[in-house]
Design an enzyme around this catalytic site. Structure first.
Site, PDB file in Angstrom:
ATOM      1  N   ASP A  34       0.730  -1.345  -0.212  1.00 57.44           N
ATOM      2  CA  ASP A  34       0.031  -0.117   0.019  1.00 57.44           C
ATOM      3  C   ASP A  34       0.910   1.401  -0.085  1.00 57.44           C
ATOM      4  OD1 ASP A  34      -3.297   0.658   1.590  1.00 57.44           O
ATOM      5  OD2 ASP A  34      -1.580   2.109   0.757  1.00 57.44           O
ATOM      6  N   SER A 128     -17.105  -3.303  -8.154  1.00 60.13           N
ATOM      7  CA  SER A 128     -18.146  -2.464  -7.586  1.00 60.13           C
ATOM      8  C   SER A 128     -19.502  -2.411  -8.003  1.00 60.13           C
ATOM      9  CB  SER A 128     -17.570  -1.074  -7.549  1.00 60.13           C
ATOM     10  OG  SER A 128     -18.674  -0.002  -7.466  1.00 60.13           O
ATOM     11  N   TYR A 153     -14.479   6.260 -12.423  1.00 60.29           N
ATOM     12  CA  TYR A 153     -14.106   5.328 -11.532  1.00 60.29           C
ATOM     13  C   TYR A 153     -15.027   3.981 -11.734  1.00 60.29           C
ATOM     14  CZ  TYR A 153     -15.419   2.446  -7.475  1.00 60.29           C
ATOM     15  OH  TYR A 153     -15.325   1.532  -6.397  1.00 60.29           O
ATOM     16  N   LYS A 157     -13.655   0.041 -13.219  1.00 58.19           N
ATOM     17  CA  LYS A 157     -14.066  -1.163 -12.682  1.00 58.19           C
ATOM     18  C   LYS A 157     -14.554  -2.198 -13.653  1.00 58.19           C
ATOM     19  CE  LYS A 157     -13.110  -0.600  -8.428  1.00 58.19           C
ATOM     20  NZ  LYS A 157     -11.982  -1.374  -7.844  1.00 58.19           N
ATOM     21  N   ASP A 302     -25.216  10.468  -9.022  1.00 61.33           N
ATOM     22  CA  ASP A 302     -25.851   9.521  -8.275  1.00 61.33           C
ATOM     23  C   ASP A 302     -26.884   9.031  -8.905  1.00 61.33           C
ATOM     24  OD1 ASP A 302     -24.767   9.891  -5.714  1.00 61.33           O
ATOM     25  OD2 ASP A 302     -25.935  11.563  -5.151  1.00 61.33           O
TER      26      ASP A 302
HETATM   27  C1  WQD Z   1     -24.569   7.123  -0.791  1.00 66.17           C
HETATM   28  C2  WQD Z   1     -25.870   8.215  -0.596  1.00 66.17           C
HETATM   29  C3  WQD Z   1     -25.829  10.147  -1.764  1.00 66.17           C
HETATM   30  C4  WQD Z   1     -23.122  12.089   1.230  1.00 66.17           C
HETATM   31  C5  WQD Z   1     -20.235   4.519  -3.053  1.00 66.17           C
HETATM   32  C6  WQD Z   1     -18.780   4.567  -3.641  1.00 66.17           C
HETATM   33  C7  WQD Z   1     -18.538   3.865  -4.522  1.00 66.17           C
HETATM   34  C8  WQD Z   1     -19.217   2.281  -4.465  1.00 66.17           C
HETATM   35  C9  WQD Z   1     -20.556   2.471  -3.912  1.00 66.17           C
HETATM   36  C10 WQD Z   1     -17.669   0.512  -4.030  1.00 66.17           C
HETATM   37  C11 WQD Z   1     -26.113   8.800  -2.066  1.00 66.17           C
HETATM   38  C12 WQD Z   1     -25.946  10.292  -0.566  1.00 66.17           C
HETATM   39  C13 WQD Z   1     -24.056  11.142   0.619  1.00 66.17           C
HETATM   40  C14 WQD Z   1     -23.725  13.283   1.710  1.00 66.17           C
HETATM   41  C15 WQD Z   1     -25.747  12.483   0.634  1.00 66.17           C
HETATM   42  N1  WQD Z   1     -18.444   1.509  -3.223  1.00 66.17           N
HETATM   43  N2  WQD Z   1     -25.181  11.202   0.446  1.00 66.17           N
HETATM   44  N3  WQD Z   1     -24.997  13.429   1.612  1.00 66.17           N
HETATM   45  O1  WQD Z   1     -22.166   7.260  -4.321  1.00 66.17           O
HETATM   46  O2  WQD Z   1     -23.343   5.179  -3.359  1.00 66.17           O
HETATM   47  O3  WQD Z   1     -20.922   4.927  -3.904  1.00 66.17           O
HETATM   48  O4  WQD Z   1     -20.493   3.269  -2.707  1.00 66.17           O
HETATM   49  O5  WQD Z   1     -17.348   0.325  -4.969  1.00 66.17           O
HETATM   50  O6  WQD Z   1     -17.148   3.502  -4.567  1.00 66.17           O
HETATM   51  O7  WQD Z   1     -18.576   5.855  -3.813  1.00 66.17           O
HETATM   52  O8  WQD Z   1     -21.904   6.198  -1.836  1.00 66.17           O
HETATM   53  O9  WQD Z   1     -21.870   7.178   0.436  1.00 66.17           O
HETATM   54  O10 WQD Z   1     -21.353   8.624  -1.500  1.00 66.17           O
HETATM   55  O11 WQD Z   1     -23.625   8.028  -1.112  1.00 66.17           O
HETATM   56  O12 WQD Z   1     -27.112  12.648   0.854  1.00 66.17           O
HETATM   57  O13 WQD Z   1     -23.111  14.224   2.159  1.00 66.17           O
HETATM   58  O14 WQD Z   1     -25.733   8.929   0.171  1.00 66.17           O
HETATM   59  O15 WQD Z   1     -26.389  11.009  -2.694  1.00 66.17           O
HETATM   60  O16 WQD Z   1     -27.335   8.629  -2.459  1.00 66.17           O
HETATM   61  P1  WQD Z   1     -22.245   6.077  -3.375  1.00 66.17           P
HETATM   62  P2  WQD Z   1     -21.987   7.697  -1.103  1.00 66.17           P
END
Ligand code: WQD
Length: 344
Positions: A34, A128, A153, A157, A302
C-alpha cells in the site's frame, strides 16, 4: 501444514485492513502492499491490536511496473492476491479521468503480470456495484446488464473486470473471483479499525459520524425528489466485516477448486434498500445522537436506487450477512469516537 501466504494490495485501506483481520483469524499469513496515498499505516496498529499479529506493508506504488514486480520478487511463494489498491472517489474521477485510468488500470495490470511471472494461482478483484450504472430493474443480480458507467471510477471497474477475464483466459493455471461491493460501511466492533480517509470523507456514513461528533457543521441530503419511498436515494449498505468475510470465503473456494468457471462473479450487498433519510434515522436510533441535516440539490452522478440479491454468494460462498444498518451505524459511531479521542 504451512500457512498459505496472501498478498493484500491496499492493505492499509478501509476494506483491505478489515479483510486482513479476517484472513489472519482464518489462519492465513498476510503481506500488504500500500503506497499510503489514501491510507495510513496506523491501520497496521489496529490489525495488530485485534489479532496480535504485525503485518508487513510494502510502501510501493503498484502503478509503477518495477516497484510492483519487486514485491513478487521478495515474496515468490504467494498462494493468492486480493487486489483492493485503487483510487475510489467517484466525483474526483469525473474531474480527473486520466488519473483514474492510469492508476487503477496500471496497478491492476502490474499485479496480474507479477502473478503470471511467479505462478500465483488465485486472484480476487475488488469490483463494484457501480459497474451496473443506473440499473433498469431491482434488485440487481450478477446477470443484470451493465448500463453506461456514471463515472471514470465505475469505468475502471468495468474495464478491470474485462482485463481480469482476458488475463485468466490466457493463464490456464490461474483462477479468479470478482466481488462487486455495494455500499461498504461500519467498522470493526473493537473500534480499533474503521474508515479513516486521509481526504475529507464523501461517503454518507463517515459524513454522518463527522457531523455527529462536531467535525462538520451539517449533513446535506443530496436530493429528496427522487422516485423513492421518501424521495431520497436508495443504497444497499453492507457492513465492512461482512464484506471482509466474503473475501476469505472466496479465497477458500478457489483453494478448494470448487469454482465452476475460471472467473466467477459475486454481488456483495445485503439485499435491503435503505434511503438516505432512513439511514439518518437508523443512526439516531442506534446512537441516541440527533443529527443536523438539510435537504440540498441532487449530486451529479448519483443513481436513484440500487440494491442487490445475494443468493449466488449464499449458495456458492456459503456467505450470509450478519449485520444490518443499525450495527453499521453503531460501529461507525464507536470508531468515530475512538478515532477522535486519539487525535484530539
Ligand atoms: C450514498 C448516498 C448520496 C453523502 C459509493 C462509493 C462507490 C461504491 C458504492 C464501492 C447517495 C447520499 C452522501 C452526503 C448524501 N463503492 N449522500 N449526502 O455514491 O453510493 O457510492 O458506494 O465500490 O465507490 O463511492 O456512496 O456514500 O457517497 O452516497 O445525501 O453528504 O448518500 O447522494 O444517495 P455512493 P455515498
Amino acid at each position: 501444514m504451512a500457512k498459505q501466504k496472501v498478498l493484500v494490495t491496499g492493505g492499509c485501506g478501509y476494506i483491505g485492513s478489515h479483510t486482513i483481520v479476517d484472513l489472519l483469524e482464518n489462519g492465513y499469513e498476510v503481506i500488504s502492499a500500500d503506497n499510503l496515498f489514501n491510507a495510513d499505516e496506523s491501520a497496521l496498529d489496529g490489525i495488530e491490536a485485534i489479532t496480535g499479529q504485525r503485518v508487513l506493508n510494502y510502501r510501493v506504488d503498484l502503478a509503477d511496473r518495477k516497484a510492483a514486480r519487486s514485491v513478487f520478487e521478495e515474496q515468490p511463494d504467494l498462494a493468492g492476491v486480493i487486489h483492493f489498491a485503487a483510487f475510489k472517489f467517484v466525483g474526483e474521477s469525473v474531474q480527473k479521468p486520466l488519473l483514474y485510468f492510469r492508476n487503477n488500470l496500471n496497478s491492476l495490470i502490474n499485479v496480474l503480470e507479477g502473478m503470471a511471472l511467479f505462478g500465483v494461482p488465485h486472484f480476487i478483484f475488488s469490483s463494484s456495484c457501480s459497474v451496473y450504472g443506473n440499473a433498469r430493474a431491482l434488485p440487481v443480480t450478477e446477470e443484470t446488464p451493465w448500463q453506461e458507467a456514471e463515472s471514470a471510477y465505475a469505468r475502471t471497474k468495468q474495464m478491470g473486470e474485462h482485463i481480469v477475464r482476458d488475463f485468466i483466459r490466457a493463464q490456464p493455471g490461474q483462477q479468479s473471483i470478482l466481488l462487486r461491493y455495494f455500499n461498504p460501511a461500519g467498522a470493526h466492533p473493537s473500534a480499533r479499525l474503521g474508515e479513516a480517509p486521509t481526504v475529507p470523507a464523501t461517503n454518507l456514513v463517515p459524513v454522518i459520524t463527522e457531523v455527529a461528533i462536531g467535525k462538520r457543521e451539517e449533513l446535506v441530503v443530496f436530493g429528496n425528489d427522487y422516485n423513492t419511498r421518501d424521495g431520497s436515494c436508495v443504497r444497499d449498505y453492507i457492513h465492512v466485516m461482512d464484506l471482509a468475510r466474503a473475501h476469505t470465503l472466496a479465497l477458500q473456494r478457489l483453494e478448494a477448486g470448487k469454482d465452476r468457471e475460471a472467473c466467477e462473479v459475486y454481488n456483495l450487498g445485503i439485499g435491503e434498500g435503505v434511503t438516505v433519510l432512513e439511514a439518518i434515522a437508523a443512526f439516531e436510533n442506534a446512537t441516541g445522537q440527533a443529527l443536523r441535516y438539510r435537504i440540498g440539490p441532487r449530486r451529479p452522478g448519483d443513481v436513484e436506487a440500487i440494491y442487490t440479491n445475494y443468493d449466488r454468494a449464499a449458495r456458492h460462498l456459503g456467505w450470509t450477512p450478519r449485520y444490518g444498518i443499525e450495527e453499521i451505524m453503531r460501529t461507525a459511531w464507536a470508531w468515530e469516537q475512538a478515532r477522535t479521542a486519539v487525535t484530539s
